[in-house]
Design an enzyme around this catalytic site. Sequence first.
Site, mmCIF file in Angstrom:
data_model
loop_
_atom_site.group_PDB
_atom_site.id
_atom_site.type_symbol
_atom_site.label_atom_id
_atom_site.label_comp_id
_atom_site.label_asym_id
_atom_site.label_seq_id
_atom_site.Cartn_x
_atom_site.Cartn_y
_atom_site.Cartn_z
ATOM 1 N N TYR A 29 -24.378 -90.326 -72.430
ATOM 2 C CA TYR A 29 -22.970 -90.521 -72.821
ATOM 3 C C TYR A 29 -22.388 -89.199 -73.334
ATOM 4 O O TYR A 29 -22.378 -88.948 -74.545
ATOM 5 C CB TYR A 29 -22.875 -91.575 -73.928
ATOM 6 C CG TYR A 29 -23.548 -92.899 -73.619
ATOM 7 C CD1 TYR A 29 -22.969 -93.809 -72.733
ATOM 8 C CD2 TYR A 29 -24.740 -93.257 -74.239
ATOM 9 C CE1 TYR A 29 -23.573 -95.030 -72.468
ATOM 10 C CE2 TYR A 29 -25.345 -94.477 -73.975
ATOM 11 C CZ TYR A 29 -24.764 -95.352 -73.087
ATOM 12 O OH TYR A 29 -25.353 -96.566 -72.827
ATOM 13 N N GLN A 106 -11.651 -100.186 -78.481
ATOM 14 C CA GLN A 106 -13.018 -100.592 -78.837
ATOM 15 C C GLN A 106 -12.995 -101.077 -80.282
ATOM 16 O O GLN A 106 -11.980 -100.889 -80.965
ATOM 17 C CB GLN A 106 -13.961 -99.379 -78.685
ATOM 18 C CG GLN A 106 -15.234 -99.702 -77.948
ATOM 19 C CD GLN A 106 -16.245 -98.570 -77.941
ATOM 20 O OE1 GLN A 106 -16.054 -97.541 -78.574
ATOM 21 N NE2 GLN A 106 -17.334 -98.763 -77.214
ATOM 22 N N ASP A 167 -20.970 -104.841 -74.729
ATOM 23 C CA ASP A 167 -20.401 -104.968 -73.386
ATOM 24 C C ASP A 167 -20.896 -106.124 -72.514
ATOM 25 O O ASP A 167 -20.104 -106.893 -72.004
ATOM 26 C CB ASP A 167 -20.628 -103.675 -72.597
ATOM 27 C CG ASP A 167 -19.971 -102.480 -73.263
ATOM 28 O OD1 ASP A 167 -19.479 -102.618 -74.394
ATOM 29 O OD2 ASP A 167 -19.946 -101.414 -72.642
ATOM 30 N N ARG A 212 -30.785 -101.762 -68.189
ATOM 31 C CA ARG A 212 -29.340 -101.493 -68.198
ATOM 32 C C ARG A 212 -28.570 -102.725 -67.730
ATOM 33 O O ARG A 212 -29.153 -103.747 -67.383
ATOM 34 C CB ARG A 212 -29.023 -100.291 -67.279
ATOM 35 C CG ARG A 212 -29.883 -99.085 -67.521
ATOM 36 C CD ARG A 212 -29.757 -98.537 -68.931
ATOM 37 N NE ARG A 212 -28.440 -97.991 -69.210
ATOM 38 C CZ ARG A 212 -28.019 -97.604 -70.414
ATOM 39 N NH1 ARG A 212 -28.808 -97.728 -71.457
ATOM 40 N NH2 ARG A 212 -26.821 -97.116 -70.590
ATOM 41 N N GLU A 409 -31.609 -96.083 -78.173
ATOM 42 C CA GLU A 409 -30.306 -96.751 -78.135
ATOM 43 C C GLU A 409 -30.457 -98.210 -78.577
ATOM 44 O O GLU A 409 -29.639 -98.735 -79.325
ATOM 45 C CB GLU A 409 -29.786 -96.670 -76.688
ATOM 46 C CG GLU A 409 -28.362 -97.107 -76.491
ATOM 47 C CD GLU A 409 -27.925 -96.939 -75.030
ATOM 48 O OE1 GLU A 409 -28.717 -96.410 -74.227
ATOM 49 O OE2 GLU A 409 -26.789 -97.345 -74.708
HETATM 50 C C1 9WN Z 1 -18.984 -98.257 -71.842
HETATM 51 C C2 9WN Z 1 -21.416 -95.442 -75.916
HETATM 52 C C3 9WN Z 1 -21.088 -96.856 -75.452
HETATM 53 C C4 9WN Z 1 -21.038 -97.851 -76.618
HETATM 54 C C5 9WN Z 1 -20.960 -99.291 -76.146
HETATM 55 C C6 9WN Z 1 -22.092 -99.545 -75.169
HETATM 56 C C7 9WN Z 1 -22.014 -98.563 -74.022
HETATM 57 C C8 9WN Z 1 -20.401 -97.877 -72.275
HETATM 58 C C9 9WN Z 1 -21.329 -97.935 -71.064
HETATM 59 O O1 9WN Z 1 -22.095 -97.232 -74.511
HETATM 60 O O2 9WN Z 1 -20.814 -98.768 -73.317
HETATM 61 O O3 9WN Z 1 -18.110 -98.082 -72.889
HETATM 62 O O4 9WN Z 1 -21.323 -96.952 -70.329
HETATM 63 O O5 9WN Z 1 -22.006 -98.938 -70.861
HETATM 64 O O6 9WN Z 1 -22.109 -100.866 -74.721
HETATM 65 O O7 9WN Z 1 -21.046 -100.161 -77.251
HETATM 66 O O8 9WN Z 1 -19.936 -97.567 -77.420
HETATM 67 O O9 9WN Z 1 -22.568 -95.438 -76.711
#
Ligand code: 9WN
Length: 440
Positions: A29, A106, A167, A212, A409
């Site tokens: 991320y 969010q 999510d 995932r 995570e």
């Molecule tokens: C989409 C970043 C984010 C968290 C969310 C989690 C996941 C994203 C994804 O990662 O979501 O926003 O790519 O799946 O579910 O809670 O903020 O860590």
Amino acid sequence: MTSDLARRAREVLDRNRRGTWTCPSGQFYPHQWLWDSCFVAIGLARSDPQRAAGELRALFRGQWGNGMLPHMIFAEGRRDLGTKRIWQSRKRPAAPREVETSCITQPPLAAVAAWYVAEALPSPDRRAFLTELFPKLLDYHHWLYRERDPRQRGLVTLIHPWECGLDTTPPWMRELRRMRAPWWMRVALRLRLVRLVRFFRTDTKFAPAAERASAADGLRMLVLARHVKRHGFDLARMPREGSVLIEDLAFNALLAVANRSLEEIARELDQDIEPELDRRFRSTKVALEELWDEPTGQYYSRNAVTDELLDIPTVATFLPLWAGTASPPRVTRLVRRLQEPSGFWPRFPVPSVPTDARQFDDDRYWKGPTWVNVNWAISEGLRRAGATDLADELRLRTLDLVDRAGTAEYFSALDGRGFGARDFSWTAALTLDLLEAPAR
Ligand code: 9WN
């Protein structure tokens, strides 16, 4: 364990630092996420309040002219095949010009985090920080009520599961499966072609696909994102049929907590919350209790179109404890439910779905694993409800989990294995807070 764990947590946060803000994980991320940054700020508040304040200030780079805080702010210059293309925020008149963002929100923890950070700042900085953020936070809460609770029911409606933070949580995924899919998606699902989606995903390059979101859930979420985009990301323009509109339990419980933080901030600055907004705040506290289901003794999210409670048990049922809205008998039932070994209290609590539920999946994302941010929020809720011993037990068990498996995570609730990203910022940041918690 203590000093080594703190050192490891700080290292992760330093590695994920990108100037003024922190990404959730270098590999998985690379952008800035709304509630992730709030948890980072909370976790850093006591050890590095200036960095924590900067983390929150950086979130407001993304604030839209209408007050919305987007769930993502994209990092400059990162090639991003998937998500950036969905949003194209610069085509939206209210979006900021300097950064690209997503076009949904969010969980609204910004006011909560601002208050935690303010409490840790020395007094002149504290006042300046709150004075700067207060009007922006008010704009955000105004947006939430104006745009997302137009019928004044007291609960904010979400238009996409990415907004709820949990999510792929089973109640949302069930609602998504009910949505009428376009013909090409129905064909893809029937022929099992959805597995091809994996080629376009980055997350499954770094972690086993079983941990995932499934390819079918992922595809449905993309289809819904396109639907939401066609309607300008605007609840008022979205058809009641064919959309997925949910009064989400976790989001609204956290909104009630955030409203309280905003009241604290107003008091600190000798300012008033205007009567109309104050009325909305009170309506949320009342409406949250409408999500309680007496026969099962749990809270659920609600379909905003049909008014049905989405009666699949999830960890979100404990978040109203933090909102402080539950009556004493409800608190008692929740606390008892939390401690059931075959449900929410296996060896490594608290699973995102109870282990005795049909939907429980040990290693898949929000369908079973234990998450540190949720444990942290439940522990705050237990403390607020007066269950301090249980709050402390949860705190120690969570620290033990991170000590064994690292700053993952999410974790198996059954055997404590770590899943997903290994350098996850909110796990690291909240570990710091949990280590320091007895001092609070
Ligand atoms: C989409 C970043 C984010 C968290 C969310 C989690 C996941 C994203 C994804 O990662 O979501 O926003 O790519 O799946 O579910 O809670 O903020 O860590």
